[in-house]
Motif scaffolding. Structure first.
Motif, PDB file in Angstrom:
ATOM      1  N   ASP A  21       0.821  -1.207   0.000  1.00  0.00           N
ATOM      2  CA  ASP A  21       0.000   0.000   0.000  1.00  0.00           C
ATOM      3  C   ASP A  21       0.860   1.265   0.000  1.00  0.00           C
ATOM      4  O   ASP A  21       1.659   1.478   0.911  1.00  0.00           O
ATOM      5  N   ARG A  22       0.681   2.100  -1.023  1.00  0.00           N
ATOM      6  CA  ARG A  22       1.482   3.322  -1.170  1.00  0.00           C
ATOM      7  C   ARG A  22       1.232   4.310  -0.033  1.00  0.00           C
ATOM      8  O   ARG A  22       2.167   4.910   0.508  1.00  0.00           O
ATOM      9  N   GLU A  23      -0.018   4.496   0.346  1.00  0.00           N
ATOM     10  CA  GLU A  23      -0.348   5.460   1.403  1.00  0.00           C
ATOM     11  C   GLU A  23       0.283   5.058   2.735  1.00  0.00           C
ATOM     12  O   GLU A  23       0.770   5.908   3.480  1.00  0.00           O
ATOM     13  N   ARG A  24       0.275   3.775   3.034  1.00  0.00           N
ATOM     14  CA  ARG A  24       0.881   3.316   4.286  1.00  0.00           C
ATOM     15  C   ARG A  24       2.387   3.538   4.268  1.00  0.00           C
ATOM     16  O   ARG A  24       2.992   3.871   5.287  1.00  0.00           O
ATOM     17  N   LEU A  25       2.999   3.333   3.102  1.00  0.00           N
ATOM     18  CA  LEU A  25       4.434   3.599   2.983  1.00  0.00           C
ATOM     19  C   LEU A  25       4.742   5.066   3.260  1.00  0.00           C
ATOM     20  O   LEU A  25       5.710   5.393   3.951  1.00  0.00           O
ATOM     21  N   GLU A  26       3.911   5.947   2.713  1.00  0.00           N
ATOM     22  CA  GLU A  26       4.130   7.388   2.928  1.00  0.00           C
ATOM     23  C   GLU A  26       3.982   7.745   4.394  1.00  0.00           C
ATOM     24  O   GLU A  26       4.721   8.583   4.915  1.00  0.00           O
ATOM     25  N   ARG A  27       3.025   7.112   5.084  1.00  0.00           N
ATOM     26  CA  ARG A  27       2.865   7.378   6.521  1.00  0.00           C
ATOM     27  C   ARG A  27       4.079   6.889   7.301  1.00  0.00           C
ATOM     28  O   ARG A  27       4.539   7.555   8.229  1.00  0.00           O
ATOM     29  N   LEU A  28       4.591   5.725   6.916  1.00  0.00           N
ATOM     30  CA  LEU A  28       5.774   5.194   7.598  1.00  0.00           C
ATOM     31  C   LEU A  28       6.979   6.096   7.385  1.00  0.00           C
ATOM     32  O   LEU A  28       7.817   6.251   8.278  1.00  0.00           O
ATOM     33  N   ARG A  29       7.070   6.725   6.220  1.00  0.00           N
ATOM     34  CA  ARG A  29       8.245   7.539   5.892  1.00  0.00           C
ATOM     35  C   ARG A  29       8.257   8.878   6.616  1.00  0.00           C
ATOM     36  O   ARG A  29       9.232   9.628   6.508  1.00  0.00           O
ATOM     37  N   THR A  30       7.199   9.173   7.360  1.00  0.00           N
ATOM     38  CA  THR A  30       7.237  10.379   8.194  1.00  0.00           C
ATOM     39  C   THR A  30       8.253  10.224   9.323  1.00  0.00           C
ATOM     40  O   THR A  30       8.726  11.214   9.873  1.00  0.00           O
ATOM     41  N   ALA A  31       8.596   8.972   9.662  1.00  0.00           N
ATOM     42  CA  ALA A  31       9.599   8.734  10.717  1.00  0.00           C
ATOM     43  C   ALA A  31      11.007   9.006  10.211  1.00  0.00           C
ATOM     44  O   ALA A  31      11.918   9.269  10.996  1.00  0.00           O
ATOM     45  N   GLY A  32      11.207   8.948   8.896  1.00  0.00           N
ATOM     46  CA  GLY A  32      12.526   9.163   8.318  1.00  0.00           C
ATOM     47  C   GLY A  32      12.603   8.571   6.928  1.00  0.00           C
ATOM     48  O   GLY A  32      11.704   7.847   6.489  1.00  0.00           O
ATOM     49  N   ASP A  33      13.664   8.872   6.239  1.00  0.00           N
ATOM     50  CA  ASP A  33      13.837   8.391   4.869  1.00  0.00           C
ATOM     51  C   ASP A  33      14.434   6.990   4.884  1.00  0.00           C
ATOM     52  O   ASP A  33      15.401   6.726   5.587  1.00  0.00           O
TER      53      ASP A  33
END
Length: 339
Positions: free
Chosen positions: A143-155
């Motif tokens: 899921d792309r949206e979940r990946l984007e949410r996870l990436r708020t923690a860092g790159d």
């Protein structure tokens, strides 16, 4: 961000032009023209169709001049809007394409990295810890949206796809990976990916989340090296916080101190390393790095020497248990690396 702003401006300009057109045609046509007629004239003029004019301005010079300027203004606005939308689509797709290719190249360079499968709160905690301790890892999530949410923690590097597919795991570098952490929504999914991962890399260390305690045995039979129950760990933590709050506070300080990031780490002494054959006193690990040597485990043994004496001689394949920052651990890893 700039392209989105341009699209927003284009929409505002288009709305403004439309309102100007309706007001202008109504003004120059006089009372015999209705609002609907003015809207119709504006629509066919902006679209350059010019089909079935309902307002005749052929005998109204001022109205004809307005129409000329309105057409030019409309064409300019449409051209700006089309170029903005095209740039948004093309540049966005191009950026995604280049980003994916760059990420694939970065993943191809990894070795002895970790693969995280999942996007729930457990996976988010895993990712945050790997980022803080500066480990190389790849996240696999469809899921792309979940990946984007996870990436708020860092790159971090990721592969968008189903971890149950062998091709997706290969894209994440499963053959070169050191370990896989599974935090998928169900025990069945974790078991299935465990089987796939183990078949693709027999040397891999697999740590899986087990929701149901009864499924732990099946996961280990499927190839998992370790199965962790969030409910069990949560219960143990609650008891610890009740009966030994100072210890828990100390461990929390270690875990959540972003400046130092102290962790209990393990490092294996390679064959022929600078530490092999040295007594702990002579190795001077604490003096050189600032790390605290807590215990030593002899190779292929389940026994630990806690608070080992200074005269204990370090040997090849001994495992050092230390408390230190990523920088300290990195220095010791260099010392412990084999020839």
């Amino acid at each position: 961000m700039i392209n989105r702003r341009r699209i927003f401006i284009s929409l505002l300009l288009f709305a403004a032009i439309f309102v100007i057109g309706v007001a202008g045609f109504k003004f120059f046509a006089g009372p015999e023209a209705s609002i609907l007629d003015s809207i119709y004239m504006t629509a066919i003029t902006i679209s350059t169709i010019g089909y079935g004019e309902v307002i005749d301005l052929s005998r109204n010079p001022a109205g004809r001049i307005f129409t000329i300027f309105f057409i030019i203004l409309s064409l300019g606005t449409i051209a700006y809007a089309v170029s903005s939308i095209t740039a948004f689509i093309v540049e966005g797709e191009l950026k995604n394409l280049l980003g994916r290719r760059r990420m694939e190249k970065d993943i191809a360079k990894l070795k002895d990295h970790y693969i995280v499968c999942g996007s729930d709160e457990t996976a988010a905690t895993i990712i945050q810890e790997l980022l803080q301790t500066r480990r190389d890892f790849v996240v696999v999530e469809p899921d792309r949206e979940r990946l984007e949410r996870l990436r708020t923690a860092g790159d971090f590097l990721y592969v968008q796809g189903d971890p149950a597919e062998d091709l997706v795991l290969r894209k994440a570098g499963i053959e070169r990976a050191k370990g896989v952490l599974l935090s998928l929504p169900s025990d069945e999914a974790n078991v299935f990916v465990t089987i796939s991962a183990r078949s693709l890399n027999p040397r891999l260390r697999i740590v899986a989340k087990g929701i149901d305690i009864k499924s732990h045995v099946k996961m280990k039979r499927a190839g998992a090296d370790s199965v962790i129950s969030p409910t069990f760990i949560g219960g143990m933590r609650m008891v610890s916080d009740m009966v030994r709050p100072t210890v828990v506070s100390f461990l929390d300080r270690m875990l959540y101190d972003k400046e130092r990031a102290l962790r209990v780490e393990e490092i294996e002494i390679g064959k022929g390393s600078a530490l092999s054959g040295l007594a702990i006193r002579d190795a001077r690990i604490g003096e050189k790095t600032g790390a605290l040597l807590v215990a030593v485990r002899k190779a292929e043994s389940a026994d630990y020497d806690f608070n080992p004496p200074a005269e204990r001689v370090l040997q090849d394949n001994d495992v050092l248990i230390l408390i230190g920052t990523p920088e300290m651990v990195g220095e010791i890893a260099k010392m412990a690396s084999g020839a």
